[in-house]
Design a protein around this motif. Structure first.
Motif, PDB file in Angstrom:
ATOM      1  N   ASP A 100       0.803  -1.232   0.000  1.00 52.21           N
ATOM      2  CA  ASP A 100       0.000   0.000   0.000  1.00 52.21           C
ATOM      3  C   ASP A 100       0.831   1.274   0.000  1.00 52.21           C
ATOM      4  O   ASP A 100       0.515   2.231  -0.686  1.00 52.21           O
ATOM      5  CB  ASP A 100      -0.925   0.022   1.228  1.00 52.21           C
ATOM      6  N   ASN A 101       1.878   1.292   0.802  1.00 49.28           N
ATOM      7  CA  ASN A 101       2.620   2.540   1.011  1.00 49.28           C
ATOM      8  C   ASN A 101       4.014   2.505   0.376  1.00 49.28           C
ATOM      9  O   ASN A 101       4.955   3.124   0.875  1.00 49.28           O
ATOM     10  CB  ASN A 101       2.741   2.833   2.511  1.00 49.28           C
ATOM     11  N   PHE A 102       4.133   1.783  -0.732  1.00 45.25           N
ATOM     12  CA  PHE A 102       5.461   1.622  -1.346  1.00 45.25           C
ATOM     13  C   PHE A 102       6.020   2.944  -1.863  1.00 45.25           C
ATOM     14  O   PHE A 102       7.211   3.216  -1.733  1.00 45.25           O
ATOM     15  CB  PHE A 102       5.397   0.601  -2.482  1.00 45.25           C
ATOM     16  N   LYS A 103       5.175   3.772  -2.467  1.00 38.23           N
ATOM     17  CA  LYS A 103       5.642   5.050  -3.002  1.00 38.23           C
ATOM     18  C   LYS A 103       6.184   5.941  -1.882  1.00 38.23           C
ATOM     19  O   LYS A 103       7.223   6.591  -2.041  1.00 38.23           O
ATOM     20  CB  LYS A 103       4.506   5.777  -3.730  1.00 38.23           C
ATOM     21  N   GLN A 104       5.476   5.946  -0.738  1.00 39.69           N
ATOM     22  CA  GLN A 104       5.937   6.750   0.399  1.00 39.69           C
ATOM     23  C   GLN A 104       7.287   6.259   0.915  1.00 39.69           C
ATOM     24  O   GLN A 104       8.144   7.054   1.300  1.00 39.69           O
ATOM     25  CB  GLN A 104       4.913   6.717   1.536  1.00 39.69           C
ATOM     26  N   ILE A 105       7.459   4.916   0.929  1.00 42.66           N
ATOM     27  CA  ILE A 105       8.730   4.344   1.386  1.00 42.66           C
ATOM     28  C   ILE A 105       9.859   4.781   0.450  1.00 42.66           C
ATOM     29  O   ILE A 105      10.933   5.192   0.896  1.00 42.66           O
ATOM     30  CB  ILE A 105       8.643   2.804   1.444  1.00 42.66           C
ATOM     31  N   ASN A 106       9.606   4.689  -0.860  1.00 43.07           N
ATOM     32  CA  ASN A 106      10.607   5.108  -1.838  1.00 43.07           C
ATOM     33  C   ASN A 106      10.940   6.595  -1.700  1.00 43.07           C
ATOM     34  O   ASN A 106      12.106   6.992  -1.726  1.00 43.07           O
ATOM     35  CB  ASN A 106      10.102   4.836  -3.264  1.00 43.07           C
ATOM     36  N   ASP A 107       9.904   7.412  -1.552  1.00 41.33           N
ATOM     37  CA  ASP A 107      10.101   8.863  -1.467  1.00 41.33           C
ATOM     38  C   ASP A 107      10.835   9.265  -0.198  1.00 41.33           C
ATOM     39  O   ASP A 107      11.679  10.167  -0.210  1.00 41.33           O
ATOM     40  CB  ASP A 107       8.748   9.589  -1.528  1.00 41.33           C
ATOM     41  N   LYS A 108      10.513   8.592   0.902  1.00 41.88           N
ATOM     42  CA  LYS A 108      11.081   8.973   2.195  1.00 41.88           C
ATOM     43  C   LYS A 108      12.459   8.370   2.446  1.00 41.88           C
ATOM     44  O   LYS A 108      13.362   9.035   2.971  1.00 41.88           O
ATOM     45  CB  LYS A 108      10.120   8.549   3.315  1.00 41.88           C
TER      46      LYS A 108
END
Length: 214
Positions: A100-108
């Motif tokens: 679900d939160n893969f994009k946030q993990i990549n961005d952060k």
């Protein structure tokens, strides 16, 4: 990675060179030392050539990052699996797992951390399923599992186990990893791979929405 190419190439070169030596021995009554000295080198050459074949075969079926089967392999083998399942009057389940939160993990945290998350999800899925199940990376942060469907109770048990094991993953890597899972049944809901994935996707997004409400 399998050793099929390496084994076949090494044995083939061994046998071909053996026939060559036997032929010239019976023809000339002797074997040239050079032919004997080059024997090990030829076998090593055959092994290295076979290794290249094995590598090409591996990457044509496997995802380079996670080591899971890739989209090409699933598409290529699904028809065969489906045909065997129908003949046995059996059923298959197909699961779609999405981070679900893969994009946030990549961005952060960066792509290196994102890759680690994908690798750990792949390892968890492999450990939580049977050897007979097909576990694949469908693309990006989406994974696919195809396996023999016995009954709804067994499927729900597997879903809960996957959910629990993936939840534990957050503690293992000290990172909040959230996943959603959707499933579909062959041939009850469809006999077509694309349609089954669409059904599983729909159920997976329903799961996402329920998480948001909770």
């Amino acid at each position: 990675m399998r050793y099929t190419g390496r084994i076949f190439s090494s044995i083939a070169i061994f046998l071909v060179h053996l026939v060559y030596i036997i032929y010239y021995f019976f023809r000339d009554g002797k074997v040239e030392p050079f032919d004997l000295y080059t024997y090990p080198l030829l076998i090593v050459y055959g092994y290295l050539m076979g290794k290249q074949y094995d590598k090409m075969k591996f990457y044509s079926e496997k995802d380079e990052l996670t080591g899971l089967y890739n989209r090409r392999f699933v598409i290529k083998t699904f028809e065969k699996i489906a045909s065997l399942t129908e003949r046995a009057n059996s059923k298959l389940f197909l699961m779609v797992i999405d981070c679900d939160n893969f994009k946030q993990i990549n961005d952060k945290y960066g792509h290196h951390k994102g890759d680690l998350v994908l690798i750990k999800i792949a390892e968890t899925l492999t450990k939580s399923t049977r050897k007979s199940d097909i576990v694949a990376r469908w693309g990006g942060d989406e994974f696919l599992i195809i396996g023999h469907y016995k009954d709804e109770e067994g499927l729900q048990t597997l879903l809960k186990r996957l959910d629990n094991d993936l939840e534990k993953l957050s503690n293992q890597i000290s990172l909040d990893v959230k996943v959603s899972i959707g499933s579909a049944i062959f041939p009850d809901q469809s006999q077509d791979l694309e349609e089954l994935i669409k059904t599983a996707d729909r159920h997976m997004y329903e799961c996402k929405e329920q998480r948001k409400v909770l």
